[in-house]
Design an enzyme around this catalytic site. Structure first.
Site, PDB file in Angstrom:
ATOM      1  N   GLY A  15       0.876  -1.262  -0.011  1.00  0.00           N
ATOM      2  CA  GLY A  15       0.114   0.076  -0.087  1.00  0.00           C
ATOM      3  C   GLY A  15       0.975   1.211   0.158  1.00  0.00           C
ATOM      4  O   GLY A  15       0.197   2.273   0.326  1.00  0.00           O
ATOM      5  N   ASN A  17       1.568   2.955  -2.443  1.00  0.00           N
ATOM      6  CA  ASN A  17       0.763   3.979  -3.492  1.00  0.00           C
ATOM      7  C   ASN A  17      -0.207   4.531  -2.685  1.00  0.00           C
ATOM      8  O   ASN A  17      -0.605   5.599  -3.078  1.00  0.00           O
ATOM      9  CB  ASN A  17       0.544   3.271  -4.665  1.00  0.00           C
ATOM     10  CG  ASN A  17       2.010   3.080  -5.632  1.00  0.00           C
ATOM     11  OD1 ASN A  17       2.435   3.890  -6.351  1.00  0.00           O
ATOM     12  ND2 ASN A  17       2.544   1.975  -5.465  1.00  0.00           N
ATOM     13  N   MET A  93      -3.886  -7.249  -6.923  1.00  0.00           N
ATOM     14  CA  MET A  93      -3.277  -8.262  -7.846  1.00  0.00           C
ATOM     15  C   MET A  93      -4.186  -9.377  -7.965  1.00  0.00           C
ATOM     16  O   MET A  93      -4.115 -10.633  -7.999  1.00  0.00           O
ATOM     17  CB  MET A  93      -2.026  -9.149  -6.884  1.00  0.00           C
ATOM     18  CG  MET A  93      -1.128  -7.902  -6.746  1.00  0.00           C
ATOM     19  SD  MET A  93      -0.424  -7.026  -7.952  1.00  0.00           S
ATOM     20  CE  MET A  93       0.956  -8.100  -8.738  1.00  0.00           C
ATOM     21  N   ILE A  95      -7.390 -10.377 -11.210  1.00  0.00           N
ATOM     22  CA  ILE A  95      -7.932 -10.110 -12.473  1.00  0.00           C
ATOM     23  C   ILE A  95      -9.469  -9.581 -12.148  1.00  0.00           C
ATOM     24  O   ILE A  95      -9.908 -10.387 -11.365  1.00  0.00           O
ATOM     25  CB  ILE A  95      -7.896 -11.001 -13.450  1.00  0.00           C
ATOM     26  CG1 ILE A  95      -6.452 -11.146 -13.591  1.00  0.00           C
ATOM     27  CG2 ILE A  95      -8.725 -10.919 -14.674  1.00  0.00           C
ATOM     28  CD1 ILE A  95      -5.941 -12.412 -14.671  1.00  0.00           C
ATOM     29  N   ASN A 110      -5.678   1.499 -13.138  1.00  0.00           N
ATOM     30  CA  ASN A 110      -4.607   0.707 -12.689  1.00  0.00           C
ATOM     31  C   ASN A 110      -3.279   1.162 -12.817  1.00  0.00           C
ATOM     32  O   ASN A 110      -2.916   1.621 -13.807  1.00  0.00           O
ATOM     33  CB  ASN A 110      -4.771  -0.632 -13.462  1.00  0.00           C
ATOM     34  CG  ASN A 110      -3.950  -1.957 -12.751  1.00  0.00           C
ATOM     35  OD1 ASN A 110      -3.589  -2.004 -11.638  1.00  0.00           O
ATOM     36  ND2 ASN A 110      -3.253  -2.424 -13.787  1.00  0.00           N
ATOM     37  N   HIS A 112       0.286  -0.111 -13.314  1.00  0.00           N
ATOM     38  CA  HIS A 112       1.387  -1.268 -13.835  1.00  0.00           C
ATOM     39  C   HIS A 112       2.715  -0.724 -13.915  1.00  0.00           C
ATOM     40  O   HIS A 112       2.860   0.168 -14.699  1.00  0.00           O
ATOM     41  CB  HIS A 112       0.448  -1.582 -15.120  1.00  0.00           C
ATOM     42  CG  HIS A 112       1.120  -2.974 -15.564  1.00  0.00           C
ATOM     43  ND1 HIS A 112       0.943  -4.217 -14.780  1.00  0.00           N
ATOM     44  CD2 HIS A 112       1.984  -3.263 -16.474  1.00  0.00           C
ATOM     45  CE1 HIS A 112       1.830  -5.115 -15.514  1.00  0.00           C
ATOM     46  NE2 HIS A 112       2.349  -4.532 -16.719  1.00  0.00           N
ATOM     47  N   SER A 139       2.909   2.676 -15.987  1.00  0.00           N
ATOM     48  CA  SER A 139       1.605   3.279 -16.556  1.00  0.00           C
ATOM     49  C   SER A 139       0.358   3.349 -15.617  1.00  0.00           C
ATOM     50  O   SER A 139       0.439   2.528 -14.968  1.00  0.00           O
ATOM     51  CB  SER A 139       1.444   2.303 -17.747  1.00  0.00           C
ATOM     52  OG  SER A 139       2.412   1.901 -18.589  1.00  0.00           O
ATOM     53  N   ASP A 148      -4.372  -5.584 -18.263  1.00  0.00           N
ATOM     54  CA  ASP A 148      -3.103  -4.607 -18.544  1.00  0.00           C
ATOM     55  C   ASP A 148      -3.470  -3.695 -19.824  1.00  0.00           C
ATOM     56  O   ASP A 148      -2.223  -3.348 -20.579  1.00  0.00           O
ATOM     57  CB  ASP A 148      -1.801  -4.991 -18.151  1.00  0.00           C
ATOM     58  CG  ASP A 148      -1.623  -5.494 -16.580  1.00  0.00           C
ATOM     59  OD1 ASP A 148      -2.320  -4.913 -15.918  1.00  0.00           O
ATOM     60  OD2 ASP A 148      -1.021  -6.400 -16.600  1.00  0.00           O
TER      61      ASP A 148
HETATM   62  C1  GAR Z   1       3.379  -1.333  -7.528  1.00  0.00           C
HETATM   63  O1  GAR Z   1       4.701  -1.612  -7.945  1.00  0.00           O
HETATM   64  C2  GAR Z   1       2.453  -1.434  -8.734  1.00  0.00           C
HETATM   65  O2  GAR Z   1       2.832  -1.042  -9.814  1.00  0.00           O
HETATM   66  C3  GAR Z   1       2.126  -2.938  -8.773  1.00  0.00           C
HETATM   67  O3  GAR Z   1       2.153  -3.547  -7.634  1.00  0.00           O
HETATM   68  C4  GAR Z   1       2.870  -2.555  -6.559  1.00  0.00           C
HETATM   69  C5  GAR Z   1       2.089  -2.108  -5.474  1.00  0.00           C
HETATM   70  O4  GAR Z   1       3.061  -1.509  -4.411  1.00  0.00           O
HETATM   71  N1  GAR Z   1       0.944  -3.413  -9.292  1.00  0.00           N
HETATM   72  C6  GAR Z   1       1.146  -4.496 -10.036  1.00  0.00           C
HETATM   73  O5  GAR Z   1       1.901  -5.224 -10.479  1.00  0.00           O
HETATM   74  C7  GAR Z   1      -0.237  -4.668 -10.767  1.00  0.00           C
HETATM   75  N2  GAR Z   1      -0.203  -5.731 -12.014  1.00  0.00           N
HETATM   76  P1  GAR Z   1       2.329  -1.083  -2.996  1.00  0.00           P
HETATM   77  O6  GAR Z   1       1.454  -1.895  -2.630  1.00  0.00           O
HETATM   78  O7  GAR Z   1       3.231  -0.537  -2.124  1.00  0.00           O
HETATM   79  O8  GAR Z   1       1.346   0.244  -3.590  1.00  0.00           O
END
Ligand code: GAR
Length: 221
Positions: A15, A17, A93, A95, A110, A112, A139, A148
């Protein structure tokens, strides 16, 4: 979609982000109400971030549902209750299926970790290294039925260095992802954005190429 005011964030893990979004709201940069955080993983550390910020959170463990369609139906119900303008998949994570896609079409983005359309799916860092790429990145795209594969709103690039491995590359991309997600959500709070038929329209005009994260932390051409 009118400028966004209310958002739900979906997570599965750390989390960081989500935290970037929480911090941007707290600092006054983002004029956004994060109304709900939903995790499909019961012990996702991101849930504590929501709690610390006083944001309502829910756990919806996919393993407790008979099948994917049942999980999607429950997720859609939970999401709809808040009537968010935007749903942000920030490290979610799973679909997403039709039960969620249909009611939230054009209102779900999303993050990615790749420069789409390159490297949909998982292991994006290693795949970029194996391909001998010079640059990698992240992205923000609108979520469609294609994994994606939805239209890309914005991207950030970083160089791949000679001694990079998947771990160092991910560690350097992380902070840039935080900037990208904040800049992109900020953009959506300031513009009318439509996503349909595979294209994005900004204030009525088609977006020809994805925005780039600028040095000042905003999106630009
Ligand atoms: C991020 O790096 C994001 O790009 C990736 O998961 C991570 C989440 O980090 N997302 C994917 O791979 C989606 N296909 P976080 O939980 O620290 O925000």
């Amino acid at each position: 979609m009118n400028p966004v005011r209310k958002a739900t964030v979906l997570i599965s893990g750390t989390g960081s982000n989500l935290q970037a979004l929480i911090d941007a709201v707290a600092s006054g940069r983002l004029d956004l109400d994060i109304v709900h955080v939903i995790s499909n993983v019961a012990d996702a550390p991101g849930l504590q971030r929501a709690e610390r910020a006083g944001i309502r959170s829910s756990i919806l463990e996919h393993g407790r549902f008979a099948d994917r369609a049942d999980f999607d139906a429950a997720l859609a119900l939970l999401m709809a209750a808040d009537a968010p303008d935007l749903v942000i998949l920030a490290g979610f994570m799973r679909i997403i299926g039709d039960a969620v896609l249909e009611p939230f079409a054009g209102r779900m983005i999303n993050l990615h970790p790749a420069l789409l359309p390159k490297y949909r799916g998982v292991n994006t860092y290693q795949r970029a290294l194996d391909a001998g790429d010079d640059i990698h990145g992240a992205s923000i795209h609108f979520v469609t039925a294609e994994l994606d594969g939805g239209p890309v709103l914005s991207q950030v690039e970083i160089p791949i260095l000679g001694d990079d491995d998947a771990t160092t590359l991910a560690a350097r991309l992380g902070p840039k992802e935080h900037e990208l997600v904040v800049a992109s959500v900020e953009f959506l709070t300031r513009h009318a954005v439509e996503c349909g038929d595979g294209t994005i329209k900004i204030d009525g005009k088609p977006l020809a190429t994805p925005y780039r994260l600028q040095a000042d932390g905003t999106l630009g051409a």
